[in-house]
Design a protein around this motif. Structure first.
Motif, PDB file in Angstrom:
ATOM      1  N   ASN A  39       0.813  -1.219   0.000  1.00 22.89           N
ATOM      2  CA  ASN A  39       0.000   0.000   0.000  1.00 22.89           C
ATOM      3  C   ASN A  39       0.847   1.269   0.000  1.00 22.89           C
ATOM      4  OD1 ASN A  39      -2.574  -1.291   0.114  1.00 22.89           O
ATOM      5  ND2 ASN A  39      -2.200  -1.753   2.270  1.00 22.89           N
ATOM      6  N   SER A  40       2.086   1.139  -0.440  1.00 21.98           N
ATOM      7  CA  SER A  40       2.980   2.290  -0.459  1.00 21.98           C
ATOM      8  C   SER A  40       2.476   3.358  -1.422  1.00 21.98           C
ATOM      9  CB  SER A  40       4.388   1.848  -0.868  1.00 21.98           C
ATOM     10  OG  SER A  40       5.225   2.961  -1.049  1.00 21.98           O
ATOM     11  N   GLN A  41       2.672   4.627  -1.056  1.00 20.29           N
ATOM     12  CA  GLN A  41       2.212   5.729  -1.887  1.00 20.29           C
ATOM     13  C   GLN A  41       2.886   5.746  -3.251  1.00 20.29           C
ATOM     14  OE1 GLN A  41       2.973   9.144   0.577  1.00 20.29           O
ATOM     15  NE2 GLN A  41       1.116   8.870   1.797  1.00 20.29           N
ATOM     16  N   GLY A  60       2.816   3.985   3.929  1.00 18.35           N
ATOM     17  CA  GLY A  60       1.735   4.886   3.547  1.00 18.35           C
ATOM     18  C   GLY A  60       0.822   5.242   4.699  1.00 18.35           C
ATOM     19  N   ARG A  61       1.175   4.811   5.925  1.00 20.98           N
ATOM     20  CA  ARG A  61       0.312   5.052   7.095  1.00 20.98           C
ATOM     21  C   ARG A  61       1.032   5.768   8.224  1.00 20.98           C
ATOM     22  NH1 ARG A  61      -0.724   0.752   9.694  1.00 20.98           N
ATOM     23  NH2 ARG A  61       0.524  -0.782   8.590  1.00 20.98           N
ATOM     24  N   PHE A  62       2.368   5.649   8.280  1.00 21.73           N
ATOM     25  CA  PHE A  62       3.122   6.247   9.373  1.00 21.73           C
ATOM     26  C   PHE A  62       3.976   7.399   8.841  1.00 21.73           C
ATOM     27  CE2 PHE A  62       2.606   1.739  10.481  1.00 21.73           C
ATOM     28  CZ  PHE A  62       1.955   1.864  11.711  1.00 21.73           C
ATOM     29  N   SER A  63       4.110   8.444   9.634  1.00 25.08           N
ATOM     30  CA  SER A  63       4.956   9.574   9.274  1.00 25.08           C
ATOM     31  C   SER A  63       6.337   9.355   9.882  1.00 25.08           C
ATOM     32  CB  SER A  63       4.350  10.881   9.804  1.00 25.08           C
ATOM     33  OG  SER A  63       5.179  11.976   9.458  1.00 25.08           O
ATOM     34  N   ARG A  83       9.447   6.587  13.341  1.00 30.00           N
ATOM     35  CA  ARG A  83       8.296   7.478  13.414  1.00 30.00           C
ATOM     36  C   ARG A  83       8.665   8.794  14.090  1.00 30.00           C
ATOM     37  NH1 ARG A  83       3.117   4.228  15.690  1.00 30.00           N
ATOM     38  NH2 ARG A  83       2.277   6.344  15.566  1.00 30.00           N
ATOM     39  N   HIS A 149       3.727  -3.726  11.681  1.00 30.69           N
ATOM     40  CA  HIS A 149       2.608  -3.136  10.935  1.00 30.69           C
ATOM     41  C   HIS A 149       1.583  -2.473  11.847  1.00 30.69           C
ATOM     42  CE1 HIS A 149       3.386  -4.180   6.716  1.00 30.69           C
ATOM     43  NE2 HIS A 149       4.150  -5.128   7.249  1.00 30.69           N
ATOM     44  N   TYR A 152       5.140   0.045  13.856  1.00 33.37           N
ATOM     45  CA  TYR A 152       6.217   0.398  12.923  1.00 33.37           C
ATOM     46  C   TYR A 152       7.612   0.296  13.542  1.00 33.37           C
ATOM     47  CZ  TYR A 152       8.807   2.628   9.154  1.00 33.37           C
ATOM     48  OH  TYR A 152       9.697   2.872   8.143  1.00 33.37           O
TER      49      TYR A 152
END
Length: 397
Positions: A39-41, A60-63, A83, A149, A152
């Motif tokens: 699901n990577s951007q 694609g979910r963690f900054s 993160r 997941h 992270y």
């Protein structure tokens, strides 16, 4: 365990142990990569993203923090895959699970070494301690995927990257010492018999330090999907198999052990090549020099002066090409000098410990434990300072 199950186990580890080790290790590495990039951007292009920026990757979910730049200059060893706001629960779980994994491995090793039973011997079959390691390490591999997941972060938010790399090189230090009886120390010279007190001591207790380097690194990295993470997790799984199969005949197969030693060249080179800068010169040439002055002398190549001459000529030509723009050949010596300094440091510690054990046999266990822990800590920190230059964890960006 049923007879059919036992037969199947024997079939795997008697006939195809190395196939099992390689397939499961590559399988885990590929699973990590696929799950991370699914699901990577930027889709599968992130596989080659060795220097992500803030906001990139992270499933694609963690900054994540991304790479650190100061005045446009990249900061090495500022680990980007962390993160920005780590989960405190995830952080606690990561440390607790690492400690469980680490001490469980040490406990199994110690339990076997302290056993007085005659069945504790080298075998072509997996024995009870091998299966305990299989179950422990398999459970931790599953945990790593799930935890990664959900939260992270691995241990990288609290541990400097230099420490992680130093603990891996530590494994190579002990491998060089253990191989002294059949390939010497440098250029095939300096061989000692396996019965030598120092070498025997290191052979007997090296598992604890190698377990530390292997387990720490496994829990250090997040389950990201870059090429560096792929080959890194493959390498960690191969090392985990080596910690699993102790006292199994595959554990001391020279070709298998040589693969484990030289894999760091493959992993280090591929990881460094997709990054700008001079890091690849340090790792690629450094680990290749170790191979050419030490590891190659257990192969048939070393028996031919002509072949060795050709190999060394090719290496010097490659080095001339690699340093054509800056001529900073000294970078190629960082790893070899560090490793050999550590080899002799470990030999001295081994000799002193053996002397202390002979004089105070009633204190053997605490002496060995203190020696192993202090030497492992000193070598890891020393290598970290050599490779990274500091032990800083960069959280200022």
């Amino acid at each position: 365990m049923s007879q059919a199950s036992t037969s199947a186990h024997k079939s795997i580890f008697n006939k195809r142990p190395y196939t099992t080790y390689l397939l499961t290790s590559f399988g885990f590495g590929l699973l990590v990569t696929i799950l991370a990039l699914w699901n990577s951007q930027n889709s599968w292009l992130d596989f080659f993203n060795s220097k992500p920026l803030k906001g990139e990757m992270g499933f694609g979910r963690f900054s994540i923090r991304g790479s650190r730049y100061v005045d446009g200059k990249y900061t090495p060893f500022a680990y980007p895959w962390r993160r920005i706001e780590p989960s405190q629960i995830g952080r606690t779980i990561a440390w607790l699970t690492y400690l469980v994994h680490q001490f469980a491995q040490w406990f199994i090793l110690a339990k076997v070494q302290l056993s007085k039973k005659k069945q504790v011997r080298w075998s072509s079959d997996y024995q009870w301690w091998n299966w305990q390691m299989v179950y422990l390490n398999g459970l931790m591999a599953l945990y790593k995927l799930v935890h990664g997941h959900i939260f992270y972060d691995g241990l990288a938010i609290d541990v400097a990257e230099g420490i992680a790399q130093g603990s891996v090189v530590l494994i190579l230090i002990f491998a060089i010492i253990i191989a002294i009886p059949y390939r010497g120390v440098i250029f095939g010279y300096g061989k000692r018999p396996a019965s030598d007190a120092i070498i025997h001591f290191v052979q007997k207790y090296h598992g604890y330090a190698m377990s530390f380097g292997t387990v720490l690194n496994f829990h250090y990295h997040p389950v990201e999907g870059t090429m560096g993470h792929l080959f890194g997790f493959v390498y960690q799984c191969l090392l985990i198999w080596q910690s699993t199969n102790f006292l199994h005949k595959s554990h001391r197969n020279k070709s298998w052990v040589l693969l484990l030693e030289t894999w760091v060249f493959i992993h280090g080179t591929l990881t460094a090549l997709i990054q700008p800068g001079i890091g690849w010169q340090i790792f690629s040439y450094g680990f290749m020099i170790i191979f050419l002055v030490n590891q190659i002398f257990q192969t048939k190549l070393s028996q031919s002066k002509m072949l060795m001459g050709i190999i060394y000529t090719i290496f010097f030509g490659w080095a001339y090409w690699g340093f054509r723009n800056d001529k900073a050949y000294y970078r190629a010596t960082f790893i070899p000098i560090s490793e050999y300094f550590c080899v002799y440091f470990a030999l001295v510690v081994g000799k002193l410990t053996d002397y202390a054990v002979q004089r105070l046999p009633s204190l053997k266990i605490p002496i060995v434990m203190a020696s192993a822990l202090s030497a492992t800590a000193a070598l890891t920190v020393g290598l970290a300072l050599t490779l990274a230059g500091n032990l800083k964890i960069y959280d200022d960006y």
